[in-house]
Design a protein around this motif. Sequence first.
Motif, PDB file in Angstrom:
ATOM      1  N   ARG A  31      40.392 152.392  99.318  1.00  0.00           N
ATOM      2  CA  ARG A  31      40.478 151.725 100.618  1.00  0.00           C
ATOM      3  C   ARG A  31      39.509 150.563 100.733  1.00  0.00           C
ATOM      4  NH1 ARG A  31      39.673 156.063 105.029  1.00  0.00           N
ATOM      5  NH2 ARG A  31      39.667 154.168 106.237  1.00  0.00           N
ATOM      6  N   PHE A  32      38.775 150.286  99.663  1.00  0.00           N
ATOM      7  CA  PHE A  32      37.739 149.253  99.746  1.00  0.00           C
ATOM      8  C   PHE A  32      37.492 148.684  98.358  1.00  0.00           C
ATOM      9  CE2 PHE A  32      33.277 147.911  99.752  1.00  0.00           C
ATOM     10  CZ  PHE A  32      33.231 147.131 100.890  1.00  0.00           C
ATOM     11  N   ILE A  33      37.756 147.381  98.194  1.00  0.00           N
ATOM     12  CA  ILE A  33      37.441 146.695  96.947  1.00  0.00           C
ATOM     13  C   ILE A  33      36.804 145.351  97.295  1.00  0.00           C
ATOM     14  CG2 ILE A  33      39.261 147.805  95.582  1.00  0.00           C
ATOM     15  CD1 ILE A  33      40.907 145.200  95.870  1.00  0.00           C
ATOM     16  N   LYS A  83      38.481 155.181 110.797  1.00  0.00           N
ATOM     17  CA  LYS A  83      37.611 156.279 110.379  1.00  0.00           C
ATOM     18  C   LYS A  83      36.488 155.620 109.584  1.00  0.00           C
ATOM     19  CE  LYS A  83      37.434 160.761 108.192  1.00  0.00           C
ATOM     20  NZ  LYS A  83      38.137 161.791 107.435  1.00  0.00           N
ATOM     21  N   PRO A  84      35.333 155.328 110.215  1.00  0.00           N
ATOM     22  CA  PRO A  84      34.256 154.592 109.556  1.00  0.00           C
ATOM     23  C   PRO A  84      33.788 155.255 108.262  1.00  0.00           C
ATOM     24  CG  PRO A  84      33.804 154.840 111.895  1.00  0.00           C
ATOM     25  CD  PRO A  84      34.976 155.715 111.580  1.00  0.00           C
ATOM     26  N   VAL A  94      34.133 156.088  98.457  1.00  0.00           N
ATOM     27  CA  VAL A  94      33.790 156.028  99.873  1.00  0.00           C
ATOM     28  C   VAL A  94      33.106 157.331 100.283  1.00  0.00           C
ATOM     29  CG1 VAL A  94      35.638 154.420 100.497  1.00  0.00           C
ATOM     30  CG2 VAL A  94      36.048 156.869 100.648  1.00  0.00           C
ATOM     31  N   TRP A  95      32.247 157.212 101.289  1.00  0.00           N
ATOM     32  CA  TRP A  95      31.559 158.357 101.885  1.00  0.00           C
ATOM     33  C   TRP A  95      31.837 158.286 103.379  1.00  0.00           C
ATOM     34  CZ3 TRP A  95      29.752 155.245  98.104  1.00  0.00           C
ATOM     35  CH2 TRP A  95      29.346 155.838  96.914  1.00  0.00           C
ATOM     36  N   LEU A 101      26.557 160.666 101.649  1.00  0.00           N
ATOM     37  CA  LEU A 101      25.987 159.509 100.958  1.00  0.00           C
ATOM     38  C   LEU A 101      24.567 159.817 100.494  1.00  0.00           C
ATOM     39  CD1 LEU A 101      25.953 156.577 100.005  1.00  0.00           C
ATOM     40  CD2 LEU A 101      25.364 155.912 102.350  1.00  0.00           C
ATOM     41  N   VAL A 102      23.753 160.373 101.376  1.00  0.00           N
ATOM     42  CA  VAL A 102      22.369 160.723 101.022  1.00  0.00           C
ATOM     43  C   VAL A 102      22.357 161.726  99.870  1.00  0.00           C
ATOM     44  CG1 VAL A 102      20.293 161.909 101.873  1.00  0.00           C
ATOM     45  CG2 VAL A 102      21.382 160.136 103.253  1.00  0.00           C
ATOM     46  N   GLN A 103      23.261 162.700  99.905  1.00  0.00           N
ATOM     47  CA  GLN A 103      23.323 163.699  98.834  1.00  0.00           C
ATOM     48  C   GLN A 103      23.724 163.049  97.513  1.00  0.00           C
ATOM     49  OE1 GLN A 103      22.317 167.030  99.149  1.00  0.00           O
ATOM     50  NE2 GLN A 103      22.332 166.740  96.951  1.00  0.00           N
ATOM     51  N   SER A 104      24.662 162.115  97.543  1.00  0.00           N
ATOM     52  CA  SER A 104      25.070 161.423  96.314  1.00  0.00           C
ATOM     53  C   SER A 104      23.912 160.627  95.725  1.00  0.00           C
ATOM     54  CB  SER A 104      26.246 160.485  96.592  1.00  0.00           C
ATOM     55  OG  SER A 104      27.416 161.220  96.855  1.00  0.00           O
ATOM     56  N   ILE A 105      23.141 159.960  96.578  1.00  0.00           N
ATOM     57  CA  ILE A 105      21.984 159.194  96.101  1.00  0.00           C
ATOM     58  C   ILE A 105      20.943 160.143  95.520  1.00  0.00           C
ATOM     59  CG2 ILE A 105      20.059 157.718  96.796  1.00  0.00           C
ATOM     60  CD1 ILE A 105      22.010 156.456  98.877  1.00  0.00           C
TER      61      ILE A 105
END
Length: 150
Positions: A31-33, A83-84, A94-95, A101-105
């Motif tokens: 959904r984002f490139i 859906k942000p 996407v997160w 996101l914090v967990q992935s980092i």
Amino acid sequence: MNITCDQCKETFTASLDQMAFISDSQKKGMRFIMLECLSCYSSFSLNPMTMEQPIPKKTADEDGLRCPCNSCYGLLSYVDDSKPFWGCGECGTVWFSKADLVQSITNSIEKYPYRAKVYTKKGNNFHPVPLENEPENYEDVVAQEKTDSK
């Protein structure tokens, strides 16, 4: 395939490489490139599913963070969509929650400790370090990571 740049507002015909990238992204459901304008050479975001440009919303915390996915050094943007989400225009990940996101980092830093040099942690949030303060060879080192898992 004609695309309008959100920077210079010029409409250009996508290159063969860009068309292939968009097609592959659509097949993956991304959904984002990020694309490069063939008129002004600026980078801009595109939702390959709708062929519309999502409107990024600058946030002090997450905008500009380096992607935590294996072998990806793309920059994250917050997209205030229906859906942000936070998205990487390089790998398409996407997160939908800040916690994810914090967990992935956190996981990325545990697996590759050198990645900590591109983040500053304040409380439970990560912030990007200025690009000029990143390690000189950061992108080269990240590109050599194994892509066996994200």
